[in-house]
Design an enzyme around this catalytic site. Structure first.
Site, PDB file in Angstrom:
ATOM      1  CD  GLU A  87      41.823  50.123  20.983  1.00  7.32           C
ATOM      2  OE1 GLU A  87      41.056  50.825  20.612  1.00  7.32           O
ATOM      3  OE2 GLU A  87      43.068  50.816  20.711  1.00  7.32           O
ATOM      4  NE  ARG A  97      50.314  56.470  10.074  1.00  6.59           N
ATOM      5  CZ  ARG A  97      51.448  56.081  10.489  1.00  6.59           C
ATOM      6  NH1 ARG A  97      52.598  56.447   9.983  1.00  6.59           N
ATOM      7  NH2 ARG A  97      51.523  55.245  11.481  1.00  6.59           N
ATOM      8  CB  CYS A 150      46.052  46.590  16.064  1.00  4.91           C
ATOM      9  SG  CYS A 150      47.752  46.395  16.653  1.00  4.91           S
ATOM     10  CG  HIS A 172      46.731  49.671  20.499  1.00  6.80           C
ATOM     11  ND1 HIS A 172      45.356  49.871  19.735  1.00  6.80           N
ATOM     12  CD2 HIS A 172      47.551  49.536  19.533  1.00  6.80           C
ATOM     13  CE1 HIS A 172      45.589  49.435  18.592  1.00  6.80           C
ATOM     14  NE2 HIS A 172      46.810  49.307  18.396  1.00  6.80           N
TER      15      HIS A 172
HETATM   16  N1  PCA Z   1      50.525  47.919  16.145  1.00  9.53           N
HETATM   17  C1  PCA Z   1      50.072  47.882  14.877  1.00  9.53           C
HETATM   18  C2  PCA Z   1      50.277  46.750  14.115  1.00  9.53           C
HETATM   19  C3  PCA Z   1      50.941  45.892  15.162  1.00  9.53           C
HETATM   20  C4  PCA Z   1      51.246  46.769  16.417  1.00  9.53           C
HETATM   21  O1  PCA Z   1      51.911  46.604  17.383  1.00  9.53           O
HETATM   22  C5  PCA Z   1      48.505  48.502  14.882  1.00  9.53           C
HETATM   23  O2  PCA Z   1      48.335  49.235  15.781  1.00  9.53           O
HETATM   24  O3  PCA Z   1      47.870  48.172  13.978  1.00  9.53           O
END
Ligand code: PCA
Length: 224
Positions: A87, A97, A150, A172
């Protein structure tokens, strides 16, 4: 601190998340768990965070206070993505959501009402993506970490580490086979390998062994 002091770096704190929503597994923590204890001479500390607004970042702050890491990399699941996505930035907004694992579902609130809109990752995100492609692993720099837990963790992490000598950011990862219907997947072993490459890249950049030239400086970014 002088950049040349990092030759003996370092301690890396890497986190994954517990499962949330409909899922009973979260590949981010499963991959983190499988990582080695040491990469390029750096000690790897692995931790798991709850999918709860506020609590996850509070726990991360305690971990940073306890371990004094040189590099902090948080990871999470982004269902629907095809590859590994470091990111670029965290955004000062919470819009859920679905409820988090304690039933919180903020709608449009600021994370820090006095904070700037975006905070830029201090990880070498573009170099990480280049190294992942070199290894044949699909990857892309992401321009949004979403507006769920996240992103809150990333935004607050960059607030905790901003102005300090800590490299920090968020990656991610996609679903693994058998999780959600119709979502692209990547094998868990490949995600683990990808995170190892990302850690190695961060450590080597931090030590000055790899020079990054392609990252857009924060000042320039805000004028784009
Ligand atoms: N993904 C979520 C929260 C925890 C995770 O593994 C997110 O992208 O916010």
């Amino acid at each position: 601190m002088n950049e040349n002091n990092h030759t003996d770096c370092c301690t890396v704190l890497i986190t994954g998340f517990e499962p949330f929503g409909e899922d009973t597994i979260n590949p981010s923590y499963e991959a983190v768990r499988l990582m080695p204890e040491e990469i390029c001479g750096a000690a790897i500390i692995k931790e798991r965070l709850p999918v709860v607004f506020g609590e996850a970042a509070d726990q991360l702050q305690s971990m940073i206070n306890r371990y004094h890491p040189d590099i902090v990399i948080c990871t999470g699941l982004a269902g629907g993505r095809k590859g590994i996505t470091p990111e670029l930035l965290g955004r000062n907004r919470m819009e859920a959501r679905i409820p988090d694992n304690r039933g919180n579902q903020p709608q449009g609130a600021a994370i820090d009402k006095d904070g700037r809109e975006d905070r830029i990752s201090t990880l070498p995100v573009h170099t990480m993506v280049d190294r992942l492609w070199d290894a044949g692993i699909p990857a892309e720099v992401s321009h949004s970490a979403g507006t769920f837990v996240c992103n809150e963790v990333l935004y607050r992490l960059l607030g905790m580490t901003g102005g300090r000598d800590i490299m920090a950011g968020f990656i991610h990862v996609p679903c693994i086979p058998g999780m959600q219907d119709d979502q692209p997947t990547m094998e868990l072993q490949e995600i683990t390998r990808a995170l190892e490459i990302c850690v190695e890249t961060a450590v080597r950049v931090r030590r000055g062994e790899v020079i990054i030239t392609e990252r857009v400086p924060e000042e320039d970014f805000t004028t784009l």
